[in-house]
Design a protein around this motif. Structure first.
Motif, PDB file in Angstrom:
ATOM      1  N   GLN A   1       0.834  -1.204   0.000  1.00 55.20           N
ATOM      2  CA  GLN A   1       0.000   0.000   0.000  1.00 55.20           C
ATOM      3  C   GLN A   1       0.872   1.258   0.000  1.00 55.20           C
ATOM      4  OE1 GLN A   1      -3.365   0.039  -0.391  1.00 55.20           O
ATOM      5  NE2 GLN A   1      -2.917   2.214  -0.757  1.00 55.20           N
ATOM      6  N   TRP A   2       1.956   1.180   0.802  1.00 63.08           N
ATOM      7  CA  TRP A   2       2.857   2.333   0.845  1.00 63.08           C
ATOM      8  C   TRP A   2       3.440   2.632  -0.542  1.00 63.08           C
ATOM      9  CZ3 TRP A   2       8.294   1.863   0.032  1.00 63.08           C
ATOM     10  CH2 TRP A   2       8.961   3.107   0.069  1.00 63.08           C
TER      11      TRP A   2
ATOM     12  N   ASP B  21       0.851   4.247  -2.620  1.00 61.96           N
ATOM     13  CA  ASP B  21       0.628   5.611  -2.127  1.00 61.96           C
ATOM     14  C   ASP B  21       1.727   6.564  -2.605  1.00 61.96           C
ATOM     15  OD1 ASP B  21      -1.620   4.747  -0.803  1.00 61.96           O
ATOM     16  OD2 ASP B  21      -0.676   4.722   1.191  1.00 61.96           O
TER      17      ASP B  21
END
Lengths: 429, 429
Positions: free
Chosen positions: B296-297, B300
């Motif tokens: 997810q990072w 993002d």
């Protein structure tokens, strides 16, 4: 601003030229006989150079020498590097454009002198256009030159290193590069003191080009592409004054503004200047003279130019895919060949769109910028001159504002007559 | 092929380095004390250079020296000109990217040596990505670097002459330019002996990349643009191994492949390598370890990178329009300002489309070309490695085949998870 001038540089006069040439055995042999009996005739034209025609008993030649200033304005200095750039252009393009360019006999960097084939009885196409002459076949010949000169210096034929070296070699010609950039892509869209135009006839056009946001944006996009799309080595000044003709023999001259740039620049300049000639005809017609055959000829040559360019560029690419772009070994199989052909056609269609835009900037700068050209400039009567120029500006304006209407060369031909203006008063865009 | 090596060139060893540095007063002063007591640690990484970290009582530095061959392959000669190119890049970009690049202390052309700030305790982002670390804020920092390094070397800020001189200055680095061209835009789409990949897992992908006409055409168009669209000075190798980080401090290193090219190349390489890291996470997860936060990072940061780049590039252009493209004086009035803003946004949207394409070529070359990178290469188990690589190749393939589906960064983020593959057998494209 001043520029370096070699210590041994001197402008050659008709009197001093024979001795200089006689010191070069190949040139002496070419002219033959006693240098004292050679005839020398100055034919300097254009803004930049000293040009002489020299004839001897055995042969002839033409010399072109850079002056360290604009020919008619000694207070506007110009570097001699432009002759090195011209020599570099001939070296890179010449082998691929035999018969379409003058043969180069000699280059002397210290004198900024190029000695080349004398083109005789050739005439500068621009002068013929003004005089009402027609040259059927002109467009196809220039197309052959444009296709060959750009294809063989593009990434489809050359390796990456060629362009990097070429840019490096031409970089010292930055003064001429800057002149072209400013005069074509910047000045006409701002209040530059170098601009001038037929006034008051064209005032509203000039105002519109500086105020209309969509026109300014379109011109700026073309300027950006000029700066950042070195697709090939381009001539960069391929107007009707850079084309000489005698019967079937067509030669391209004067590449001192050459740079690596968008191929559409050369195409657009040539098309744009034929269109200038088209609108100029009414202004040159003598009482009772019908210039409609000349107008039709100019439009026909534009069509022939585009179709010949398109066909030849695609053929040259198909048959000479030696470059780093679209590596041939990646497209050798039947599927690859079909795909590559579609890519070639799509690429050339993209050049057409560019050409329409660069035709517009070429026409606009020739009418409201610094350098005007004889097609329109030699129209004696201001009202007729203004009307011819307004027609050309009106079409150029539509090229910038509605490029989507020009998807084929037929669209250009269909629109051109609709923009003609009758003499009388001021013109609205 | 061999290359010129200065007579005084010698590779520096940990033993000989202190004397060399001590001869340069500024470096001696920076390190302080007796050179005999300086500590020297070799940290050479990558394919090309000798790198040492040197510490003294008063300070530290890092030395980077070119070797005349590939570090691990003495039979693959490489010219030392790449150090001159790196020095030229730092000279052109450094003043505009303070705090985002290492400070350069010294450049010695004869030793092909650059002495720069030692980045400590910085870590190479790639290593952190493999280890499962996350660096919130990374994307925005790299975006700031990309926006500044490309805007300030573009035609929006620079005059025409800057690029011509810059291309000339970098042209001697042609061997590295050719390596990048061939390894990224040519090899993966032909049967080059330099290619290698996880087999048999990826065989069907490799076959497809060489056979699929639409993929080959898309890759060739990107290659053509790489060759013929010098929008700015680009880093040209901006993967996660060229980014170092320590807390909020992010520095870009290793610009030896720099060239004038499409801005989208840098953007695409960075996005592409974050995507490689995304697909790699499953392969690096230890039993029971959940790498979804890392995944997810990474997504993002891709979003943050793009939005920050877009905003900053447009702002920099708005506030520093000193270049030859979109001449500021032509857009100073209210209409002009509004038009220019729309043009800036449209230009950056065009960069997004380019970035998607160049992300694809960066990912593909990293998996089936010559140079692989630790994100995927360090996955120990072949089935998991192949699965991670197949996911990345599958997304890259869609980037090339359906670019119209990727009009916003959200489209990239939405598609990425759909391409993940579970380990097991061979993968179909």
């Amino acid at each position: 601003m001043t520029f370096n001038i070699p210590l041994t540089y001197r402008p050659l006069s008709a009197a001093s030229l024979p001795d200089t040439l006689a010191n070069i055995p190949a040139l002496r042999a070419r002219l033959g006989g006693d240098p004292k009996h050679w005839t020398v005739r100055e034919v300097s034209d254009g803004y930049l150079n000293l040009v002489y025609l020299v004839n001897g008993p055995d042969g002839s030649l033409c010399t072109k020498q850079s002056l360290p200033h604009v020919r008619e304005d000694k207070d506007w200095p110009l570097p001699l590097d432009r002759t090195a750039a011209e020599a570099a252009y001939w070296r890179m393009v010449g082998p691929h454009a035999e018969g379409l360019v003058p043969e180069i006999y000699h280059y002397d960097p210290e004198l900024a002198l190029i000695v080349m084939e004398q083109l005789s009885p050739h005439r500068v196409v621009r002068h013929g256009v003004v005089a009402g002459e027609t040259y059927p076949g002109l467009g196809a010949k220039v197309a052959e030159f444009s296709a060959r000169s750009t294809f063989f210096t593009s990434d489809f034929f050359q390796k990456q290193e060629f362009k990097h070296r070429g840019v490096a070699e031409l970089k010292d010609n930055h003064v001429l590069h800057r002149i072209m950039l400013e005069l074509v892509y910047q000045d006409p869209f701002i209040a530059s003191p170098r601009n001038h135009w037929t006034t008051p006839h064209l005032d509203a056009f000039v105002e519109d080009f500086r105020a209309n946001g969509r026109i300014r944006a379109a011109a700026a996009r073309l300027g950006l592409k000029f700066l950042s799309s070195p697709q090939a080595l381009i001539h960069n000044d391929l107007h009707a004054g850079a084309v000489m003709i005698a019967g079937d023999d067509v030669r391209i001259i004067d590449p001192e503004f050459s740079t690596f740039g968008p191929i559409g620049v050369d195409l657009g300049i040539f098309i744009g200047h034929l269109l200038l000639g088209y609108y100029a005809q009414d202004g040159h017609a003598k009482p009772g003279e019908d210039r409609s055959p000349q107008q039709q000829w100019l439009l026909d040559e534009i069509v022939a130019f585009w179709f010949a360019f398109r066909r030849r560029f695609v053929e040259l690419w198909r048959d000479n895919a030696a470059g780093d772009a679209y590596l041939a070994s990646g497209f050798a199989d039947p599927v690859g060949q079909a795909v590559a052909q579609a890519e070639r056609e799509a690429f050339v269609d993209g050049l057409f769109a560019d050409a329409v835009g660069y035709a517009a900037t070429a026409m606009i700068r020739s009418i409201i910028g610094y350098s005007h050209f004889a097609e329109l400039e030699s129209i004696a009567e201001p009202d007729r001159k203004g009307a011819a120029e307004a027609g050309a500006l009106s079409l150029a304006r539509q090229f910038l504002l509605e490029p989507q209407r020009f998807v084929a060369i037929a669209d250009v031909i269909a629109e051109a007559p609709r923009h003609r203006r009758a003499p009388g008063g001021r013109f609205a865009p």
